[in-house]
Scaffold this active site. Structure first.
Site, mmCIF file in Angstrom:
data_model
loop_
_atom_site.group_PDB
_atom_site.id
_atom_site.type_symbol
_atom_site.label_atom_id
_atom_site.label_comp_id
_atom_site.label_asym_id
_atom_site.label_seq_id
_atom_site.Cartn_x
_atom_site.Cartn_y
_atom_site.Cartn_z
ATOM 1 N N GLU A 116 0.820 -1.226 0.000
ATOM 2 C CA GLU A 116 0.000 0.000 0.000
ATOM 3 C C GLU A 116 0.855 1.278 0.000
ATOM 4 O O GLU A 116 2.073 1.218 0.194
ATOM 5 C CB GLU A 116 -0.938 0.001 1.208
ATOM 6 C CG GLU A 116 -0.225 0.022 2.546
ATOM 7 C CD GLU A 116 -1.011 0.759 3.621
ATOM 8 O OE1 GLU A 116 -1.317 1.942 3.398
ATOM 9 O OE2 GLU A 116 -1.276 0.146 4.673
ATOM 10 N N LYS A 129 -5.379 10.799 0.602
ATOM 11 C CA LYS A 129 -5.515 9.483 1.248
ATOM 12 C C LYS A 129 -6.792 8.844 0.702
ATOM 13 O O LYS A 129 -7.871 9.430 0.805
ATOM 14 C CB LYS A 129 -5.592 9.664 2.770
ATOM 15 C CG LYS A 129 -5.842 8.369 3.543
ATOM 16 C CD LYS A 129 -5.800 8.607 5.051
ATOM 17 C CE LYS A 129 -6.383 7.431 5.817
ATOM 18 N NZ LYS A 129 -6.417 7.649 7.280
ATOM 19 N N ASP A 169 -16.829 5.815 13.726
ATOM 20 C CA ASP A 169 -15.569 5.731 12.978
ATOM 21 C C ASP A 169 -15.078 4.285 12.945
ATOM 22 O O ASP A 169 -14.434 3.803 13.878
ATOM 23 C CB ASP A 169 -14.511 6.655 13.595
ATOM 24 C CG ASP A 169 -13.300 6.823 12.682
ATOM 25 O OD1 ASP A 169 -13.189 6.086 11.683
ATOM 26 O OD2 ASP A 169 -12.464 7.698 12.971
ATOM 27 N N SER A 225 -13.121 1.784 10.206
ATOM 28 C CA SER A 225 -12.366 1.885 8.958
ATOM 29 C C SER A 225 -13.016 1.117 7.809
ATOM 30 O O SER A 225 -13.518 0.000 7.994
ATOM 31 C CB SER A 225 -10.951 1.355 9.169
ATOM 32 O OG SER A 225 -10.252 1.360 7.942
ATOM 33 N N ALA A 226 -12.955 1.704 6.624
ATOM 34 C CA ALA A 226 -13.418 1.021 5.401
ATOM 35 C C ALA A 226 -12.559 -0.218 5.127
ATOM 36 O O ALA A 226 -12.943 -1.072 4.320
ATOM 37 C CB ALA A 226 -13.359 1.983 4.216
ATOM 38 N N LYS A 257 -3.753 -1.377 14.605
ATOM 39 C CA LYS A 257 -3.068 -0.336 15.353
ATOM 40 C C LYS A 257 -3.524 -0.330 16.805
ATOM 41 O O LYS A 257 -4.709 -0.492 17.100
ATOM 42 C CB LYS A 257 -3.394 1.030 14.736
ATOM 43 C CG LYS A 257 -2.673 1.271 13.444
ATOM 44 C CD LYS A 257 -3.277 2.434 12.699
ATOM 45 C CE LYS A 257 -4.664 2.086 12.175
ATOM 46 N NZ LYS A 257 -5.223 3.130 11.310
#
Ligand code: PSU
Ligand code: MN
Length: 303
Positions: free
Chosen positions: A25, A87, A139, A141-142, A160
């Site tokens: 990535e 991003k 929130d 993450s996709a 994380k």
């Protein structure tokens, strides 16, 4: 309209011949790691993958196309902090392509690119997941939705530490994404090999991992997470990480940082609070994950 997808000559040749290939990535380069560590990591990952006998393909958006396989100058551009770099996840991917803007791919966008190109193995540092306090912010993450939608092995060091790791693992279970520990029974917290989260799938070598992946892909359209602990010599003690994370989160709250900006903000604070220890761990684990991913790709490519 067909997908605006362009493969490097090397990636196209590897895919056509069924040779091992590993995607990497770019968000980690443009927004995750500071300079000049990002450039070191970008090139070291590609080198490690080649040395293990696979072809590296770093993915990003450039000139309105999803690019699979960047040359050295393009890699350096994504390490440059150029203000035009966005991003990109699966939500804004089409917008960035339509605008012709350069896009650094998160795990989510990278998995979409892998699926379009036919790549089965992808390496990164840590996946996104469910953020702490998600009940108020929504929130999530996709990356999680993308992991459920694309049949790709994501080789990473877990999630994380700034996330709600327990909730992230619950979400992966709900989505039908197997999480296998690579030589571990513990889900690593990115730069820390310790967490209270036990895994019930374990593989002990690349052949084992490839067998699990091939079986999963034969019965499911979902991806698979291969969780690799950070190398022991750089793993950060759990108590230190917890203290730094609490302080970084409090800093973000005070500064009102939210959404896409939150991950880069927290990573930078952790680096400062740990006097660089989190950065050293981050660099080492990403390159290690690229190596493991290459071994898995080699094993998967064997007939
Ligand atoms: N983990 C890191 N550094 C990063 C990321 C994860 O240590 O830069 C990036 C990855 O690209 C991941 C993205 O896909 O953060 C998730 O961002 P968000 O939480 O905004 O979905
Ligand atoms: Mn988010």
């Amino acid at each position: 309209m067909t997908a605006p997808l362009r493969l490097s000559a090397e990636a196209a040749a590897a895919l056509a011949a069924g040779r091992p290939i590993v995607a990497l990535e770019t968000t980690i380069l443009s927004f995750g790691l500071p300079q000049p560590a990002n450039g070191r990591v970008a090139h070291a990952c590609e080198r490690a993958i080649r040395e293990a006998g696979a072809v590296p393909a770093t993915v990003a958006a450039l000139g309105g196309e999803i690019r699979v396989g960047l040359d050295a100058a393009e890699l350096d551009f994504f390490c440059s902090r150029d203000a035009s770099i966005r991003k990109v996840n699966t939500q804004n991917l089409a917008a960035v392509l339509a605008a012709g803007a350069p896009g650094a791919f998160t795990v989510a966008a990278s998995l979409r690119a892998c699926d379009l190109a036919g790549i089965r193995v992808f390496a990164t540092g840590g996946i996104g997941g469910v953020h702490r306090g998600y009940a108020e912010t929504m929130d999530i993450s996709a990356d999680l939705t993308a992991l459920a939608r694309h049949p790709v092995v994501t080789v990473c060091s877990g999630a994380k530490s700034i996330l709600d790791v327990a909730a992230t693992l619950e979400a992966l279970e709900t989505l039908g994404v197997p999480v296998a520990g690579f030589r571990t029974d513990v889900f690593p917290r990115f730069i820390c090999s310790q967490s209270g989260h036990m895994l019930d799938i374990r593989v002990d070598d690349a052949a084992d991992a490839a067998r699990l992946a091939a079986t999963h892909f034969a019965i499911s359209r979902a991806g698979l997470v291969l969780a690799v602990p950070p190398p022991a010599e750089v793993s950060v003690p759990a108590a230190d990480l917890d203290a730094w994370t609490a302080e970084a989160l409090e800093g973000a709250r005070r500064a009102g940082v939210r959404g896409k900006a939150l991950t880069p903000f927290l990573l930078e604070r952790l680096e400062t609070l740990s006097a660089g220890a989190t950065l050293r761990a981050n660099e080492a684990l990403v390159v290690n994950n690229a190596t493991v991913a290459a071994h898995v790709a080699v094993a998967l490519a064997r007939p």
